[in-house]
Design a protein around this motif. Sequence first.
Motif, PDB file in Angstrom:
ATOM      1  N   MET A   1     -60.316  19.321  33.045  1.00 33.17           N
ATOM      2  CA  MET A   1     -59.248  19.595  32.066  1.00 33.17           C
ATOM      3  C   MET A   1     -59.826  19.579  30.658  1.00 33.17           C
ATOM      4  O   MET A   1     -60.297  18.563  30.182  1.00 33.17           O
ATOM      5  N   LEU A   2     -59.830  20.758  30.062  1.00 34.80           N
ATOM      6  CA  LEU A   2     -60.219  20.857  28.652  1.00 34.80           C
ATOM      7  C   LEU A   2     -58.959  21.044  27.797  1.00 34.80           C
ATOM      8  O   LEU A   2     -58.724  20.345  26.816  1.00 34.80           O
ATOM      9  N   ALA A   3     -58.151  22.019  28.248  1.00 38.95           N
ATOM     10  CA  ALA A   3     -57.046  22.490  27.418  1.00 38.95           C
ATOM     11  C   ALA A   3     -55.967  21.421  27.201  1.00 38.95           C
ATOM     12  O   ALA A   3     -55.421  21.307  26.106  1.00 38.95           O
ATOM     13  N   GLY A   4     -55.663  20.654  28.229  1.00 36.44           N
ATOM     14  CA  GLY A   4     -54.635  19.620  28.093  1.00 36.44           C
ATOM     15  C   GLY A   4     -55.003  18.613  27.011  1.00 36.44           C
ATOM     16  O   GLY A   4     -54.165  18.198  26.201  1.00 36.44           O
ATOM     17  N   HIS A   5     -56.296  18.244  26.978  1.00 35.40           N
ATOM     18  CA  HIS A   5     -56.754  17.303  25.941  1.00 35.40           C
ATOM     19  C   HIS A   5     -56.627  17.945  24.553  1.00 35.40           C
ATOM     20  O   HIS A   5     -56.174  17.295  23.596  1.00 35.40           O
ATOM     21  N   PHE A   6     -57.028  19.221  24.449  1.00 31.89           N
ATOM     22  CA  PHE A   6     -56.881  19.922  23.169  1.00 31.89           C
ATOM     23  C   PHE A   6     -55.409  19.993  22.759  1.00 31.89           C
ATOM     24  O   PHE A   6     -55.072  19.910  21.578  1.00 31.89           O
ATOM     25  N   GLY A   7     -54.517  20.165  23.747  1.00 29.00           N
ATOM     26  CA  GLY A   7     -53.077  20.208  23.465  1.00 29.00           C
ATOM     27  C   GLY A   7     -52.612  18.940  22.769  1.00 29.00           C
ATOM     28  O   GLY A   7     -51.818  18.984  21.819  1.00 29.00           O
ATOM     29  N   VAL A   8     -53.131  17.794  23.221  1.00 33.17           N
ATOM     30  CA  VAL A   8     -52.782  16.513  22.597  1.00 33.17           C
ATOM     31  C   VAL A   8     -53.166  16.546  21.116  1.00 33.17           C
ATOM     32  O   VAL A   8     -52.412  16.082  20.248  1.00 33.17           O
ATOM     33  N   ALA A   9     -54.347  17.120  20.819  1.00 30.29           N
ATOM     34  CA  ALA A   9     -54.798  17.197  19.415  1.00 30.29           C
ATOM     35  C   ALA A   9     -53.805  17.999  18.571  1.00 30.29           C
ATOM     36  O   ALA A   9     -53.484  17.615  17.440  1.00 30.29           O
ATOM     37  N   GLY A  10     -53.316  19.121  19.114  1.00 27.70           N
ATOM     38  CA  GLY A  10     -52.343  19.949  18.386  1.00 27.70           C
ATOM     39  C   GLY A  10     -51.047  19.201  18.124  1.00 27.70           C
ATOM     40  O   GLY A  10     -50.472  19.285  17.030  1.00 27.70           O
ATOM     41  N   ILE A  11     -50.598  18.457  19.137  1.00 29.03           N
ATOM     42  CA  ILE A  11     -49.351  17.687  18.998  1.00 29.03           C
ATOM     43  C   ILE A  11     -49.522  16.608  17.924  1.00 29.03           C
ATOM     44  O   ILE A  11     -48.668  16.433  17.053  1.00 29.03           O
ATOM     45  N   VAL A  12     -50.654  15.904  17.975  1.00 33.93           N
ATOM     46  CA  VAL A  12     -50.883  14.808  17.019  1.00 33.93           C
ATOM     47  C   VAL A  12     -51.067  15.354  15.606  1.00 33.93           C
ATOM     48  O   VAL A  12     -50.612  14.746  14.627  1.00 33.93           O
ATOM     49  N   LYS A  13     -51.701  16.536  15.484  1.00 35.76           N
ATOM     50  CA  LYS A  13     -51.901  17.141  14.160  1.00 35.76           C
ATOM     51  C   LYS A  13     -50.550  17.424  13.488  1.00 35.76           C
ATOM     52  O   LYS A  13     -50.399  17.245  12.270  1.00 35.76           O
ATOM     53  N   ALA A  14     -49.565  17.839  14.291  1.00 32.58           N
ATOM     54  CA  ALA A  14     -48.243  18.108  13.724  1.00 32.58           C
ATOM     55  C   ALA A  14     -47.584  16.820  13.234  1.00 32.58           C
ATOM     56  O   ALA A  14     -46.807  16.821  12.282  1.00 32.58           O
ATOM     57  N   TRP A  15     -47.932  15.714  13.860  1.00 25.23           N
ATOM     58  CA  TRP A  15     -47.322  14.421  13.558  1.00 25.23           C
ATOM     59  C   TRP A  15     -48.049  13.709  12.419  1.00 25.23           C
ATOM     60  O   TRP A  15     -47.445  13.041  11.593  1.00 25.23           O
ATOM     61  N   ARG A  16     -49.388  13.898  12.354  1.00 22.57           N
ATOM     62  CA  ARG A  16     -50.213  13.260  11.323  1.00 22.57           C
ATOM     63  C   ARG A  16     -51.113  14.321  10.670  1.00 22.57           C
ATOM     64  O   ARG A  16     -52.321  14.370  10.935  1.00 22.57           O
ATOM     65  N   PRO A  17     -50.530  15.216   9.830  1.00 23.12           N
ATOM     66  CA  PRO A  17     -51.306  16.338   9.291  1.00 23.12           C
ATOM     67  C   PRO A  17     -52.451  15.910   8.373  1.00 23.12           C
ATOM     68  O   PRO A  17     -53.337  16.716   8.085  1.00 23.12           O
TER      69      PRO A  17
END
Length: 192
Positions: A1-17
Amino acid sequence: MLAGHFGVAGIVKAWRPGIPMAALLVATQLTDLVTLPLAAAGVETLEPAEPGLTGYGSLLITAEYSHSLSVNVLLAVLVGGLVHYFLRDRWGRDAGLVVGGVMLSHWLLDLLVHRPDLPFLPGNAGDLPLLGFGLWETPVAAAAVEGALVLAGVVLYTWRTLRDQPGRGRAWGYSAGIALLLVGSFVFDLLG
Ligand SMILES: [Zn+2]
């Protein structure tokens, strides 16, 4: 799993820009980045879970150092501590906690999908039971979870970037780049 981990980064970036996306992307994958040299040295191995098994979720990952729970907790505390000490003025007061948590999210997501191959202690010292809920045994379910993380990551990242960036063209450019990375790595994952 590469993409799922990257997805977490996108979600967190929206929360802590305030935390750079590059740092979040690396934090989500640090565990696997430790695996790479160990696998190259033959210390850790990635093999089909059953002979001849190929495709999405087919791997049994014997990574008793990089993927042990204790090593990951230690790494998360270490990296989170460094971020807190050196970068909290730039990235935000709780950036150390967030980056440490993002690092640990790698192991937790792996716990969900891996077959039982994750040890508590490095080298599986003490022969404790190996961990892993094995969602990869049902590839459709694992792909649905990973796809949902990718979708949430792309949508939330794009929403936040368009909101915060003064230049719309640049914001769309960043968002397109992240969408390409996340969707591209998801296709890579699915092809196994
Ligand atoms: Zn991993």
